[in-house]
Design an enzyme around this catalytic site. Structure first.
Site, short mmCIF file in Angstrom:
data_model
loop_
_atom_site.label_atom_id
_atom_site.label_comp_id
_atom_site.label_asym_id
_atom_site.label_seq_id
_atom_site.Cartn_x
_atom_site.Cartn_y
_atom_site.Cartn_z
N ARG A 21 38.45 102.52 8.21
CA ARG A 21 37.29 102.79 7.36
C ARG A 21 36.20 103.55 8.10
O ARG A 21 35.52 104.40 7.52
CB ARG A 21 36.73 101.45 6.85
CG ARG A 21 35.38 101.53 6.17
CD ARG A 21 34.86 100.13 5.87
NE ARG A 21 34.73 99.33 7.08
CZ ARG A 21 33.70 99.40 7.92
NH1 ARG A 21 32.71 100.25 7.70
NH2 ARG A 21 33.66 98.62 8.99
N ARG A 128 40.39 69.00 3.06
CA ARG A 128 39.58 69.94 2.29
C ARG A 128 38.27 70.29 2.99
O ARG A 128 37.31 70.71 2.34
CB ARG A 128 39.28 69.34 0.92
CG ARG A 128 40.53 69.01 0.11
CD ARG A 128 40.18 68.34 -1.20
NE ARG A 128 41.37 68.02 -1.97
CZ ARG A 128 41.37 67.44 -3.16
NH1 ARG A 128 40.20 67.12 -3.73
NH2 ARG A 128 42.49 67.17 -3.79
N CYS A 147 33.91 89.34 8.32
CA CYS A 147 35.13 89.51 9.13
C CYS A 147 35.71 88.13 9.45
O CYS A 147 36.88 87.87 9.18
CB CYS A 147 34.81 90.27 10.41
SG CYS A 147 34.25 91.96 10.14
N ILE A 210 41.76 97.46 18.60
CA ILE A 210 40.89 98.08 19.60
C ILE A 210 40.53 99.46 19.06
O ILE A 210 41.42 100.26 18.74
CB ILE A 210 41.61 98.22 20.96
CG1 ILE A 210 41.98 96.85 21.52
CG2 ILE A 210 40.72 98.98 21.95
CD1 ILE A 210 42.89 96.93 22.74
#
Length: 266
Positions: A21, A128, A147, A210
């Protein structure tokens, strides 16, 4: 921290070249995992370069505040989110919002952190105990989707918390060293406020990469022999997990090689 270095080496040598991206390009593998055991007050921390631990702690406190504005970060001279903030310092409904005020369709707000502490105290055998930042209904409003997006907490028979983090996108050189120490400290805080102890941190990565403009820095880091893990973190107690301040955290014995600078891919 040899397992982290081994992962860096594997991606450097075996990773596939991929466009991404940001336009920078990466070498990547999919689905690796790292595990770190807690021993007393020791915490997992990279020694082959300096980790900006003030930034790690301030960012975690910012998450726990439920904030989505970088004002608190800037006041503490932490600039890791600057590139994604708008002119008013806003980031959209990122981590803090999801951790502390996840909105339901009825308009109610769920404090996931409070729920986790309460469940660890009162029902530690639960399957949970989950912290989720990936709110699909609000992803498009976030300036940077999470992320490190979800983790599950489990308590073993000895009262030890095991944290299993899933990170969909892992910037191995710049981001992951930060994430390792951040979730280690979060585990310690949850243990402190639930009457348990920290046992293990497991990190499962989706796209572990990387960036091409980090290749030389990674090679430099891999040329360094890891130092002995002697770093201890002492945390002053507070009435609740949300009342901690930076001065509560005292890092001792952290030995490290010099900083290796690299540009963040935006």
């Amino acid at each position: 921290m040899q397992n982290y270095l081994d992962l860096l080496k594997k991606v450097l040598e075996e990773g596939e070249e991929t466009k991404d991206r940001t336009g920078v390009g990466t070498r990547r593998i999919f689905g690796p995992q790292l595990r770190f055991k807690f021993e007393g007050n020791k915490i997992p921390i990279i020694t082959t370069k300096r980790v900006f631990m003030k930034g790690v702690i301030i960012e975690l406190l910012w998450f726990l505040q439920g904030s989505t504005n970088i004002k608190f970060l800037l006041e503490n001279n932490v600039h890791i989110w600057d590139e994604w903030a708008d002119d008013m310092g806003e980031l959209g409904p990122v981590y803090g919002k999801q951790w502390r005020a996840w909105e339901t369709k009825e308009g109610n707000k769920i404090d996931q952190i409070s729920n986790i502490v309460n469940t660890l105290r009162n029902n530690p055998a639960s399957r949970r105990i989950i912290l989720n930042a990936w709110n699909v209904g609000e992803i498009d409003q976030m300036h940077l989707p999470p992320c490190h997006m979800m983790c599950q907490f489990s308590v073993n028979s000895k009262g030890g918390i095991i944290t299993h983090l899933y990170q969909r996108s892992a910037d191995l050189f710049l981001g992951v060293p930060f994430n390792i120490s951040s979730y280690a400290i979060l585990t310690r805080l949850l243990a402190m406020h639930s009457g348990l102890h920290a046992s293990e941190l497991i990190m499962t990565f989706g796209d572990a990469h990387i960036y091409n403009n980090h290749i030389e820095q990674v090679k430099l880091q891999l040329s360094r022999e890891p130092l002995e893990q002697t770093t201890e973190l002492f945390i002053d107690n507070r009435p609740n997990i949300f009342s901690h301040v930076y001065e509560d955290f005292k890092l001792e014995g952290y030995k490290y090689y010099p900083t290796i600078k690299a540009e963040v891919a935006v």
